[in-house]
Scaffold this motif. Sequence first.
Motif, PDB file in Angstrom:
ATOM      1  N   TRP B 317      -2.858  -1.876   0.254  1.00 44.14           N
ATOM      2  CA  TRP B 317      -1.862  -2.657  -0.711  1.00 44.14           C
ATOM      3  C   TRP B 317      -0.129  -2.007  -0.333  1.00 44.14           C
ATOM      4  CZ3 TRP B 317      -3.820   2.029  -2.593  1.00 44.14           C
ATOM      5  CH2 TRP B 317      -3.280   2.980  -2.889  1.00 44.14           C
ATOM      6  N   ALA B 318      -0.308  -0.889   0.005  1.00 39.18           N
ATOM      7  CA  ALA B 318       1.061  -0.555   0.449  1.00 39.18           C
ATOM      8  C   ALA B 318       1.699  -1.108   1.809  1.00 39.18           C
ATOM      9  CB  ALA B 318       1.305   1.062   0.558  1.00 39.18           C
ATOM     10  N   HIS B 319       0.855  -1.952   2.473  1.00 41.36           N
ATOM     11  CA  HIS B 319       1.559  -2.768   3.685  1.00 41.36           C
ATOM     12  C   HIS B 319       2.558  -3.787   3.160  1.00 41.36           C
ATOM     13  CE1 HIS B 319      -2.083  -5.574   3.909  1.00 41.36           C
ATOM     14  NE2 HIS B 319      -1.183  -6.245   3.117  1.00 41.36           N
ATOM     15  N   HIS B 320       2.695  -4.079   1.564  1.00 41.55           N
ATOM     16  CA  HIS B 320       3.675  -4.866   1.341  1.00 41.55           C
ATOM     17  C   HIS B 320       4.931  -4.145   0.999  1.00 41.55           C
ATOM     18  CE1 HIS B 320       0.612  -8.276   0.331  1.00 41.55           C
ATOM     19  NE2 HIS B 320      -0.217  -7.360   0.032  1.00 41.55           N
ATOM     20  N   MET B 321       5.015  -2.753   1.219  1.00 37.38           N
ATOM     21  CA  MET B 321       5.959  -2.002   0.722  1.00 37.38           C
ATOM     22  C   MET B 321       6.550  -1.089   1.750  1.00 37.38           C
ATOM     23  SD  MET B 321       3.933  -0.727  -2.754  1.00 37.38           S
ATOM     24  CE  MET B 321       5.054   0.582  -3.128  1.00 37.38           C
ATOM     25  N   PHE B 322       6.500  -1.556   3.099  1.00 39.50           N
ATOM     26  CA  PHE B 322       6.730  -0.746   4.065  1.00 39.50           C
ATOM     27  C   PHE B 322       8.246  -0.438   4.062  1.00 39.50           C
ATOM     28  CE2 PHE B 322       2.983  -2.009   7.356  1.00 39.50           C
ATOM     29  CZ  PHE B 322       2.306  -1.084   6.618  1.00 39.50           C
ATOM     30  N   VAL B 323       8.887  -1.304   3.541  1.00 34.43           N
ATOM     31  CA  VAL B 323      10.592  -0.949   3.478  1.00 34.43           C
ATOM     32  C   VAL B 323      11.138  -0.523   2.055  1.00 34.43           C
ATOM     33  CG1 VAL B 323      11.163  -2.644   5.235  1.00 34.43           C
ATOM     34  CG2 VAL B 323      11.120  -3.542   2.878  1.00 34.43           C
ATOM     35  N   SER B 324       9.923  -0.044   1.244  1.00 37.72           N
ATOM     36  CA  SER B 324      10.298   0.498   0.091  1.00 37.72           C
ATOM     37  C   SER B 324      10.853   2.005  -0.133  1.00 37.72           C
ATOM     38  CB  SER B 324       9.335   0.239  -0.772  1.00 37.72           C
ATOM     39  OG  SER B 324       9.076  -1.169  -1.255  1.00 37.72           O
ATOM     40  N   GLY B 325      10.593   2.535   1.283  1.00 42.18           N
ATOM     41  CA  GLY B 325      10.770   4.033   1.144  1.00 42.18           C
ATOM     42  C   GLY B 325       9.718   4.725   0.580  1.00 42.18           C
ATOM     43  N   ILE B 326       8.421   4.443   1.383  1.00 43.08           N
ATOM     44  CA  ILE B 326       7.201   5.181   0.863  1.00 43.08           C
ATOM     45  C   ILE B 326       7.048   6.334   1.619  1.00 43.08           C
ATOM     46  CG2 ILE B 326       6.155   3.403  -0.697  1.00 43.08           C
ATOM     47  CD1 ILE B 326       4.522   2.826   1.790  1.00 43.08           C
ATOM     48  N   GLY B 327       7.585   6.712   2.703  1.00 42.30           N
ATOM     49  CA  GLY B 327       7.357   7.781   3.671  1.00 42.30           C
ATOM     50  C   GLY B 327       6.658   7.307   4.750  1.00 42.30           C
ATOM     51  N   PRO B 328       6.842   8.202   5.900  1.00 41.77           N
ATOM     52  CA  PRO B 328       6.098   7.737   7.196  1.00 41.77           C
ATOM     53  C   PRO B 328       4.664   7.928   7.304  1.00 41.77           C
ATOM     54  CG  PRO B 328       7.599   9.668   7.387  1.00 41.77           C
ATOM     55  CD  PRO B 328       7.866   8.995   5.943  1.00 41.77           C
ATOM     56  N   VAL B 329       4.108   8.944   6.471  1.00 40.83           N
ATOM     57  CA  VAL B 329       2.774   9.145   6.555  1.00 40.83           C
ATOM     58  C   VAL B 329       1.997   7.886   5.664  1.00 40.83           C
ATOM     59  CG1 VAL B 329       0.831  10.712   5.680  1.00 40.83           C
ATOM     60  CG2 VAL B 329       2.928  11.646   6.485  1.00 40.83           C
ATOM     61  N   SER B 330       2.523   7.659   4.523  1.00 40.11           N
ATOM     62  CA  SER B 330       1.858   6.371   3.801  1.00 40.11           C
ATOM     63  C   SER B 330       2.151   5.271   4.801  1.00 40.11           C
ATOM     64  CB  SER B 330       2.642   6.289   2.537  1.00 40.11           C
ATOM     65  OG  SER B 330       2.925   7.193   1.742  1.00 40.11           O
ATOM     66  N   VAL B 331       3.080   4.751   5.369  1.00 36.79           N
ATOM     67  CA  VAL B 331       3.404   3.676   6.299  1.00 36.79           C
ATOM     68  C   VAL B 331       2.156   3.838   7.353  1.00 36.79           C
ATOM     69  CG1 VAL B 331       4.707   2.594   7.547  1.00 36.79           C
ATOM     70  CG2 VAL B 331       5.564   3.309   5.706  1.00 36.79           C
TER      71      VAL B 331
END
Lengths: 198, 648
Positions: B317-331
């Motif tokens: 799901w977080a690939h919708h949020m790559f520019v939301s500032g979720i951090g490099p590990v999550s990305v």
Amino acid sequence: MTNQTHSAETSTGLSHNKLGMWVFLGSECLLFGSLISTYLLYRGRFADGPAPGDIFDIPFTSVSSFVLLMSSLTMVLALSALQRGDERNNRLWLLTTALLGAVFVGGQVYEFTTFLREGLGYTTSPFSSAFFTLTGFHGVHVSLGVIFLMSLYVSSARGNLHKERAETVELIGLYWHFVDIVWIFIFTVIYLVPSPTS
Amino acid sequence: MTQTMEPSSLETSNGENLHRPLGVYTRPKGGSGWRDWVTTVDHKKIGILYGAAALLFFVIGGIEALLIRLQLATPDGTVLGADTYNQVYTMHGVTMIFLAAMPLAAAFANYLIPLQIGARDVAFPRLNAMSFWVFLAGGIFINLSWLLGGAPDGGWFAYAPNTGIVFSPSHGMDFYALGLQITGIASLVSGINLTVTIFNMRAPGMTLFKMPVFTWMMLVVQLLLVFAMPVIAVALFLLTFSRLFGATFFTPELGGDPLLWQHLFWIFGHPEVYILVLPAFGIISEVIPTFSRKPIFGYPFMVFSGIAIGFMGWGVWAHHMFVSGIGPVSVAAFSLSTMFIAVPTGVKILNWMATMWGGRIKFSAAMLFAIGVVSMFTIGGLSGVTHSVAPADTQQTDTYYIVAHFHYVIFGGIIFGLFSGFYFWWPKIFGHKLSEKMGKLNFWVMLVGFNLTFGPMHILGLQGMSRRIDTYSPGFGFETWNLVVTIGSFIIALSVLIFLINVITSARNARGLPPIGPDPWDARSLEWMTPNPTPVHNFDEIPIVESLDEFWHRKYGSDEDGKVVRVASAEDVCQDGSAEGIHLPSPSYWPLVFAIGLPFIGLGLIYSLWFCVFGGALALMGLYAWVFEPVDDPDVDHHEPQKEDVSD
């Protein structure tokens, strides 16, 4: 041509109602999972309002939690009574279960009003919003359960709840146990894990 | 059509009718005309209702798309104001996803699942009716916002805090949150219902791995619905409580975190993508083998890749949020999982191609649309893989490149798939084929329009045109391609018009003719063993299933040399629908009554609690009457089976 579909002859052997209830409870796990996640995110964000560690009355909530957990026991007793065909004891335990559930909800109402008086309103902070939403959703679930149990009681009192329909009691029981188990998680996450203080 | 509504035998698990019910609780007897449709619990009629309502919303969503394209056809467009533009693009997304694509899939699921597994109906027929009416009530409720001070304007994804009362002061987002909550109830209930149906009501001999791929994909979809809907429900509750009761979930000044919304929304939102696309995969997995005259290639791989998609869909799901500032590990983690999920999808694409390989392909309209899915969805899938590369995605986020990608997936994958299903199962449902000639025209016009519309958006996006802007200035090099896109969108509209004309003219041409004979496509699965259109009781006799593609194996065997030879004609294998006295669930008013109550509760939360009281009372009455409704109508219980009960 009477190829009828009785639930007794299902492909899995489980009745439709029971399988449906299990699937529904699976769905409920995600509902409470999302709410618990929200609370975990916000438990330390109490803005200028009371902090969780300052306001919780752990002994009080432990007692009401104990009441709720005991209601699972009486629920089992209600079902086993009906499965034996003992309708009188079934009614007794159904009523006890509903009563214990109502005591729990009453405790929650008391807790909420106390918090409100101590300055923790629904809109005070993300912590307060998350706390009231999570416990409120659980309280609504318990209240619905009490209504279901009372409906069963009335149905039995009018002579419509016999041994053959024990599965109905079993299904409400599944729901009731689920709501109890969810409370174990909620109680742990909110009250037992040391909370931030201001 | 024959209409026999007899007492239920489907719901009697614990419904012994021990006391004679009050008069108000007796069940309607069916009959004909509109009363039959509003009280029906027949999965086939509910499927048709779903399809008709969803097509209506599809047209509404299409008109909204055309408005968007008119606004953007030329620089400095003046067709819509900025505020109206926000409402139109939001409602385009909401309508197409929740009110068109999902219910169209539900239409196919409802109609076909019981037939494909050899059942008479779904597990809970009244709940099934409730799902439909609740969906319709929710859809109407959301669209009411157009008349009541403005539609939702925060995008279908409704990012907080942009959707809070501060930035979105109209009631639009309230209608969004409450309306989707209502349609969510419909999806959840239908998910539970169909899950139980598939697990519990299979014909004797039909093990899980003898189920058609369509039913398998639908099973995965129903489980995704069951587990994804509560997550969006919580997100919508948080939004509703924030807007209506002042909760501080998304108030950054107090520590509220906008990322919470994004996480909850996309934990629902990404499985939702598969909820939308797997039904289309299922449809073409029936169409391609039929018109290639070969069994599906690698059936277990098809099934397991579908299951794999169902599981892995929860981890991206977080690939919708790559520019939301979720951090490099999550990305990094979500980049990898996104690349991995392309694998089972690729397996499916290859299996469809291998099914066609060496087959005697018949290019019917349904087959053309199915091939359209395989090719167009692949383009969308490939541009999706480019998004998994986070640095590139950072560049593309919020540009038209994204819009191009998800339209190739949703339109190229899902809409083409649904149209394939229309052309394939139309004779099953209505007893006549749609015109093949117009169908092929429909396909080619749609294919051209689709690529003209969404192809250039890749270029526009890479050139830097951002999404959701209501207008753009001349001189950025956007003019030409935007005009092409707008022309393309009207070509799509033309193709949909061709389809609707086809529906009308085909029905008119078939009027007065006898229904089409059995098995018009030389098909493979059980639903074609029933006559066309399907009689109300489905099967005269529940078939005993011995193999995958049971129906086909009853028609074909092999000779001594191992060559496939026809052993029975379709007329011999198909049932003739002549069975009488089969018990079917009785119709009911209460699902509709319950459903009508819900939008009033919504209106009450927004405007005045009195509506809540009325709506709540109505819903409660519906529920209680439902519970006390006799499962068997005692009046007809004692003189059955009635021979001449089959009336028009």
